[in-house]
Scaffold this motif. Structure first.
Motif, PDB file in Angstrom:
ATOM      1  N   PRO A 185       0.809  -1.235   0.000  1.00  0.00           N
ATOM      2  CA  PRO A 185       0.000   0.000   0.000  1.00  0.00           C
ATOM      3  C   PRO A 185       0.834   1.272   0.000  1.00  0.00           C
ATOM      4  N   GLY A 186       2.066   1.211   0.510  1.00  0.00           N
ATOM      5  CA  GLY A 186       2.906   2.401   0.571  1.00  0.00           C
ATOM      6  C   GLY A 186       3.918   2.496  -0.551  1.00  0.00           C
ATOM      7  N   LEU A 187       3.758   1.698  -1.605  1.00  0.00           N
ATOM      8  CA  LEU A 187       4.727   1.672  -2.696  1.00  0.00           C
ATOM      9  C   LEU A 187       4.808   3.043  -3.375  1.00  0.00           C
ATOM     10  N   ARG A 188       6.050   3.514  -3.582  1.00  0.00           N
ATOM     11  CA  ARG A 188       6.270   4.801  -4.235  1.00  0.00           C
ATOM     12  C   ARG A 188       6.860   4.652  -5.633  1.00  0.00           C
ATOM     13  N   THR A 189       7.703   3.642  -5.826  1.00  0.00           N
ATOM     14  CA  THR A 189       8.368   3.436  -7.117  1.00  0.00           C
ATOM     15  C   THR A 189       8.278   1.973  -7.497  1.00  0.00           C
ATOM     16  N   LEU A 190       7.841   1.714  -8.740  1.00  0.00           N
ATOM     17  CA  LEU A 190       7.785   0.351  -9.272  1.00  0.00           C
ATOM     18  C   LEU A 190       8.355   0.375 -10.681  1.00  0.00           C
ATOM     19  N   ASP A 191       9.439  -0.379 -10.892  1.00  0.00           N
ATOM     20  CA  ASP A 191      10.072  -0.484 -12.209  1.00  0.00           C
ATOM     21  C   ASP A 191      10.265  -1.966 -12.533  1.00  0.00           C
ATOM     22  N   LEU A 192       9.445  -2.468 -13.448  1.00  0.00           N
ATOM     23  CA  LEU A 192       9.526  -3.854 -13.901  1.00  0.00           C
ATOM     24  C   LEU A 192       9.819  -3.908 -15.400  1.00  0.00           C
ATOM     25  N   SER A 193      10.418  -2.879 -15.931  1.00  0.00           N
ATOM     26  CA  SER A 193      10.633  -2.756 -17.371  1.00  0.00           C
ATOM     27  C   SER A 193      11.615  -3.792 -17.894  1.00  0.00           C
ATOM     28  N   LYS A 194      11.526  -4.041 -19.207  1.00  0.00           N
ATOM     29  CA  LYS A 194      12.452  -4.908 -19.926  1.00  0.00           C
ATOM     30  C   LYS A 194      12.497  -6.302 -19.338  1.00  0.00           C
ATOM     31  N   ASN A 195      11.319  -6.874 -19.125  1.00  0.00           N
ATOM     32  CA  ASN A 195      11.155  -8.272 -18.775  1.00  0.00           C
ATOM     33  C   ASN A 195      10.165  -8.863 -19.776  1.00  0.00           C
ATOM     34  N   THR A 196       9.506  -9.936 -19.433  1.00  0.00           N
ATOM     35  CA  THR A 196       8.487 -10.504 -20.334  1.00  0.00           C
ATOM     36  C   THR A 196       7.182 -10.740 -19.579  1.00  0.00           C
ATOM     37  N   PHE A 197       6.835  -9.831 -18.684  1.00  0.00           N
ATOM     38  CA  PHE A 197       5.563  -9.929 -17.986  1.00  0.00           C
ATOM     39  C   PHE A 197       4.418  -9.821 -18.995  1.00  0.00           C
ATOM     40  N   LEU A 237      -2.905   3.272  -6.116  1.00  0.00           N
ATOM     41  CA  LEU A 237      -2.082   3.414  -4.911  1.00  0.00           C
ATOM     42  C   LEU A 237      -1.837   4.892  -4.609  1.00  0.00           C
ATOM     43  N   ARG A 238      -2.120   5.297  -3.423  1.00  0.00           N
ATOM     44  CA  ARG A 238      -2.142   6.722  -3.091  1.00  0.00           C
ATOM     45  C   ARG A 238      -0.756   7.337  -2.957  1.00  0.00           C
ATOM     46  N   ASP A 239       0.306   6.500  -2.848  1.00  0.00           N
ATOM     47  CA  ASP A 239       1.663   7.032  -2.710  1.00  0.00           C
ATOM     48  C   ASP A 239       2.518   6.799  -3.948  1.00  0.00           C
ATOM     49  N   LEU A 240       1.986   6.132  -4.964  1.00  0.00           N
ATOM     50  CA  LEU A 240       2.795   5.753  -6.120  1.00  0.00           C
ATOM     51  C   LEU A 240       3.132   6.981  -6.968  1.00  0.00           C
ATOM     52  N   ARG A 241       4.439   7.223  -7.158  1.00  0.00           N
ATOM     53  CA  ARG A 241       4.905   8.368  -7.944  1.00  0.00           C
ATOM     54  C   ARG A 241       5.513   7.939  -9.279  1.00  0.00           C
TER      55      ARG A 241
END
Length: 415
Positions: free
Chosen positions: A166-178, A189-193
């Motif tokens: 819930p407090g996640l601010r940064t998510l980088d999952l780039s350059k994979n095969t999701f 998410l209220r804190d995601l920037r």
């Protein structure tokens, strides 16, 4: 008569000191022979989790990241490990796996998800580009203290979890095969920037409305389709390039006044380009290879030195003079007619505009004189032959060609 001197106190026999010296020496020996205090300084659960991480991952050739991971020492001193103090033993709060130097080899092996999910105090988890495989289970993505999660440039696959911390601010999952859909809850998410999911195989639509207060939003290079939902006005960086998105985006873009970077290239967007966008402080405006149409009516001059790429659309009308402040302008592959504004031509002649691509339009006046050697100006395949200075300033990548046949210019406006 002097009083008799008091007899001296009895001297302590030396042999009584020997047991004490022996006991002290024995204590020193015991301390020296005792096992390291690693397990005592780090919580046992975290200690075992780090051991499992080490068993799962290996250095790629040329990497020595795990050289410091010697479990006879304190794991809180390992490369990439940061701990916090706790009454029941230190807890791992940050784990940066791999050598962070640019170009350094990464790691290989399956992502140790079960071990990572046991690090209950983990606030930051990162993984340098390498060949780490596996998926991202909810038990890792939703760790209660997690604020920063970056696993880009590996071989991770499968669907994204539905729930994140819930407090996640940064998510980088780039350059994979999701693959699969973008989880709707992620965009709430209220804190995601910062959200970077670029260069995967994600499909479906962009769920909305997006209520997370995003500043950086990057979904380029996926298989997303449909329209663009309302986006937060906090956005500074937006890239949706290289998808299958469609529809009109004018109403969405008008509400993003903080934009400094906008890339919507390589989609199927249509309709007008809102004039307000040109007046934003955008340093990079990339709308190429879509189906935008109509005339350009900028609400103001573009940011000085900006790159504006509107190539390969169906834009028409005259080239607006408000583009003269840009550093690079790509208008090739459209339906512009009339004369090139004097302000734009002067900017190219003075070298303030490094690139001016006007080829494959219906222009009838291209009054550009000498161009600096560092400049690139192209204007072939219009309704008038480009002047010699422009022909000389057009690089090979700009193409070489004559003017349009007169039959294609019938009925077009002339300057």
């Amino acid at each position: 008569m002097a009083p008799p001197r008091a007899p001296p106190p009895p001297r302590r026999p030396r042999y009584l000191l020997l047991p004490r010296l022996a006991a002290a020496f024995l204590l020193l020996l015991l301390l020296a022979a005792a096992p390291p205090a690693a397990e005592a300084t780090l919580h046992p659960v975290d200690y075992l989790a780090l051991q499992a991480v080490r068993r799962s991952l290996s250095d790629l050739p040329g990497s020595r990241f795990f050289a410091s991971w010697d479990f006879t020492a304190d794991p809180c001193g390992f490369a990439g490990v940061s701990c916090s103090a706790s009454p029941d033993g230190g807890r791992v709060v940050a784990l940066a796996l791999g050598d962070p130097r640019a170009g350094a080899p990464g790691l290989s092996g399956p992502l140790p998800s079960a071990a990572l999910s046991r690090l209950s105090a983990l606030a930051s988890l990162s993984l340098v580009p390498g060949r780490v495989t596996g998926g991202l289970p909810p038990a890792v993505a939703a760790l209660p203290a997690l604020r920063f999660l970056a696993l880009s440039g590996n071989l991770l696959s499968g669907p994204l979890p539905r729930a994140f911390a819930p407090g996640l601010r940064t998510l980088d999952l780039s350059k994979n095969t999701f693959s699969g859909a973008v989880p709707p809850a992620l965009l709430q998410l209220r804190d995601l920037r910062t959200l970077v999911l670029s260069h995967n195989a994600l499909s479906g639509g962009v769920p909305g409305p997006v209520r997370a207060p995003l500043v950086h939003f990057d979904l380029r290079g996926n298989r997303l389709s449909g329209g663009v939902p309302p986006l937060p006005g906090t956005l500074v960086y937006l890239s949706l390039a290289g998808n299958r998105l469609s529809g009109r985006v004018g109403a969405v873009l008008r509400r993003l006044p903080e934009l400094a970077f906008l890339d919507l290239g390589g989609n199927w967007f249509s309709g007008e380009v809102p004039g307000e966008v040109f007046a934003f402080r955008i340093g990079y405006l990339q709308l190429r290879r879509n189906a935008f149409s109509g005339e350009l009516r900028p609400a103001g001059c573009v940011a000085p030195g900006a790159t504006v790429d509107l190539s390969h659309n169906a834009l028409s009308g005259r080239v607006p003079p408000e583009l003269a402040t840009a550093g690079a302008v790509y208008l090739n592959g459209n339906r512009f007619a009339g004369e090139v504004p004097r302000e734009v031509a002067a900017a190219a002649e003075a070298g303030r505009m490094r690139v001016l691509f006007l080829q494959d339009n219906f222009l009838t006046g291209i009054a550009v004189g000498g161009v600096p050697a560092s400049g690139a100006v192209c204007a072939h395949w219009n309704c008038v032959a480009p002047p010699p200075a422009v022909v000389a300033a057009c690089p090979a990548k700009g193409g070489r060609g004559r003017r349009r046949p007169q039959a294609q210019c019938g009925g077009r406006r002339r300057g």
